[in-house]
Design a protein around this motif. Structure first.
Motif, PDB file in Angstrom:
ATOM      1  N   ASP A  64      18.449 -20.027 -39.842  1.00 17.95           N
ATOM      2  CA  ASP A  64      19.054 -18.948 -40.619  1.00 17.95           C
ATOM      3  C   ASP A  64      20.500 -18.701 -40.198  1.00 17.95           C
ATOM      4  OD1 ASP A  64      16.670 -18.634 -41.961  1.00 17.95           O
ATOM      5  OD2 ASP A  64      16.013 -16.894 -40.796  1.00 17.95           O
ATOM      6  N   ASP A  65      20.743 -18.743 -38.882  1.00 13.70           N
ATOM      7  CA  ASP A  65      22.104 -18.531 -38.382  1.00 13.70           C
ATOM      8  C   ASP A  65      23.045 -19.629 -38.875  1.00 13.70           C
ATOM      9  OD1 ASP A  65      21.317 -16.257 -37.056  1.00 13.70           O
ATOM     10  OD2 ASP A  65      21.204 -17.185 -35.081  1.00 13.70           O
ATOM     11  N   THR A  67      22.641 -21.658 -41.636  1.00 17.83           N
ATOM     12  CA  THR A  67      22.837 -21.639 -43.083  1.00 17.83           C
ATOM     13  C   THR A  67      23.627 -20.412 -43.540  1.00 17.83           C
ATOM     14  OG1 THR A  67      20.629 -20.638 -43.346  1.00 17.83           O
ATOM     15  CG2 THR A  67      20.786 -23.025 -43.549  1.00 17.83           C
ATOM     16  N   THR A  68      23.396 -19.272 -42.880  1.00 15.63           N
ATOM     17  CA  THR A  68      24.145 -18.068 -43.247  1.00 15.63           C
ATOM     18  C   THR A  68      25.622 -18.223 -42.924  1.00 15.63           C
ATOM     19  OG1 THR A  68      22.215 -16.649 -42.902  1.00 15.63           O
ATOM     20  CG2 THR A  68      24.366 -15.582 -42.861  1.00 15.63           C
ATOM     21  N   ALA A  69      25.920 -18.747 -41.731  1.00 13.77           N
ATOM     22  CA  ALA A  69      27.316 -18.952 -41.352  1.00 13.77           C
ATOM     23  C   ALA A  69      27.994 -19.966 -42.260  1.00 13.77           C
ATOM     24  CB  ALA A  69      27.395 -19.411 -39.897  1.00 13.77           C
ATOM     25  N   LYS A  71      27.452 -20.518 -45.395  1.00 16.33           N
ATOM     26  CA  LYS A  71      27.746 -19.951 -46.711  1.00 16.33           C
ATOM     27  C   LYS A  71      29.121 -19.289 -46.757  1.00 16.33           C
ATOM     28  CE  LYS A  71      22.915 -19.133 -48.007  1.00 16.33           C
ATOM     29  NZ  LYS A  71      21.859 -18.097 -48.223  1.00 16.33           N
ATOM     30  N   ARG A 290      25.664 -19.903 -35.291  1.00 19.29           N
ATOM     31  CA  ARG A 290      26.977 -19.486 -35.808  1.00 19.29           C
ATOM     32  C   ARG A 290      28.094 -20.248 -35.102  1.00 19.29           C
ATOM     33  NH1 ARG A 290      23.883 -14.808 -35.418  1.00 19.29           N
ATOM     34  NH2 ARG A 290      23.547 -13.699 -37.378  1.00 19.29           N
TER      35      ARG A 290
END
Length: 334
Positions: A64-65, A67-69, A71, A290
Motif C-alpha cells: 500500500d505504501d 502504490t500510494t506513493a 500515484k 514510500r
C-alpha cells in the motif's frame, strides 16, 4: 524515447499484460543507477514490485505504501506480484517483469540466497534495483532500504534485560523464516541485548515463518514442552499475537509477557495490541515503501546518477505509555 503500454490491472497475484515502457540502461556498464539515456520528466515508467508474501500484514502495508506513493508521481505505474513465500515463484515473477521491460525493480526477497541470482540478472541488464526490507547476497543491486534488524533485536533484548525481566526468567523465541536476513539479525541482536542479564535464559527457539497462525501452533507446542515460560520474544507482531492466543487458550495469557516487532499503525497491528494489553512492547520496523518510490523518482525522473547504496530506516520502542501517541505519529487512522 517513449512507448505506449496496455492497461495493467494491479492484483495481489499479478499477470503482466503491458508492453515495455522506457528501457533504463547502464552507462558503460558501471552501475544500475544511470538512467541518463531515458530518464526525465514527462515520461512513463513501469515499476515491478516483487513481494515475498502478501499473507503477512506487514507486506500488505508495504504494498500500500509503495502504490500510494507512486500515484503521486506522474508517469509512474506499479505492478505488484506475490511470491506467496515461494522462492522459485519469486524468481519467476522477476523473470516475468524483465520480459515485460520494466524500468525499475523493487524487490523484498523471500530469502536471500535463492533470489540473489535473479536480482543480479536484472541489475546486469541495466535495470535499477531497489532491494527493500530483506537483503540478497553480494552487492549487485542499486540500493538497499530497510531497518537495522540487529539494532532492533538488541533494543528488544535490552528491554527484556532492564525492564521486562530484570530479575531474569525463561524466554522462548518465535523466529521468522529461516534464510531471511531479518530472522537471523533479530535473533543475533536479541542475544546481544540480553547479555547484560545472565539470569535471562532462552529455553527454546522455533520458527513460525512470520505467520500468526503458525505462531499460535508453535506456541501451543512450546507450552507443552516448556510449562514455565515467562516471556515470548517473537520476531514480528503477528507471531506474538498468535502466541498470545495459544497462551490464552491454555489460561496462561496473564502469566506470560509477549513482545513483537513491526508496530504497524493499523487497527490490527502491533501498536494497538500493545495499547490493548496483549503485547508488552513492539518495536517499529518501517516498511520503506514510500522511501523506495522517492528513490525511484530520483533515478527515473530526476536522472540522479549517484544514490545511496544503503538507507537505514529508524525505529522506536513502543509500550503502553506511548502507544496511543505513536499510533497517531506513525499515521494510524482511528
Amino acid at each position: 524515447m517513449r512507448y505506449t503500454r496496455r492497461a495493467i490491472t494491479i492484483l495481489a497475484l499479478t499477470v503482466l499484460t503491458a508492453t515495455a515502457g522506457c528501457s533504463v540502461e547502464k552507462d558503460g556498464g558501471d552501475s544500475g543507477t544511470d538512467a541518463s539515456a531515458n530518464c526525465g520528466s514527462g515520461k512513463e515508467f513501469l515499476i515491478g514490485m516483487s513481494q515475498a508474501n502478501n499473507a503477512e500484514p506487514y507486506r500488505q502495508v508495504m504494498n500500500d505504501d509503495v502504490t500510494t506513493a507512486a500515484k503521486a508521481v506522474p508517469g509512474f505505474q506499479v505492478v505488484v506480484s506475490d511470491a506467496a513465500q515461494d522462492n522459485s515463484k519469486q524468481v519467476a515473477d522477476v523473470e516475468n517483469f524483465l520480459s515485460q521491460g520494466i524500468n525499475l525493480l523493487i524487490i523484498s526477497p523471500n530469502e536471500a540466497k535463492p533470489l540473489t541470482g535473479v536480482v543480479k540478472k536484472a541489475y546486469d541488464q541495466g535495470i535499477p534495483v531497489i532491494v527493500l526490507d530483506r537483503k540478497v547476497e553480494g552487492d549487485a543491486y542499486t540500493a538497499f532500504i530497510g531497518g537495522d534488524n540487529v539494532a532492533i533485536g538488541k533494543a528488544a533484548g535490552e528491554y527484556y534485560a532492564k525492564t521486562l525481566l530484570p530479575q531474569g526468567g525463561k524466554v522462548v523465541e518465535i523466529s521468522g523464516l529461516p534464510g531471511s536476513t531479518p530472522a537471523a539479525e533479530r535473533a543475533q541482536g536479541f542475544r546481544e541485548g540480553i547479555a547484560s542479564n545472565p539470569k535471562i535464559e532462552i529455553v527454546a527457539t522455533q520458527t513460525a515463518e512470520w505467520l500468526r497462525e503458525k505462531g499460535q501452533s508453535v506456541m501451543d507446542a512450546m507450552l507443552k514442552a516448556q510449562p514455565d515460560i515467562d516471556a515470548v520474544y517473537a520476531h514480528n507482531d503477528p507471531m506474538a499475537e498468535g502466541a498470545y492466543l495459544a497462551a490464552k487458550a491454555a489460561g496462561k495469557e496473564t502469566a506470560i509477557k509477549f513482545t513483537g516487532i513491526d508496530a504497524l499503525p493499523v487497527a490490527s497491528g502491533g501498536i494497538k495490541a500493545v495499547e490493548q494489553g496483549r503485547l508488552q512492547a513492539t518495536f517499529q520496523y518501517a516498511t520503506g515503501g514510500r522511501e523506495a518510490i522517492d528513490l525511484a523518482k530520483k533515478i527515473l525522473v530526476d536522472c540522479t546518477k549517484d544514490v545511496p547504496k544503503s538507507t537505514t530506516l529508524g525505529t522506536m520502542q513502543i509500550t503502553k505509555e506511548n502507544a496511543a501517541q505513536a499510533y497517531t505519529e506513525l499515521g494510524g487512522k482511528q
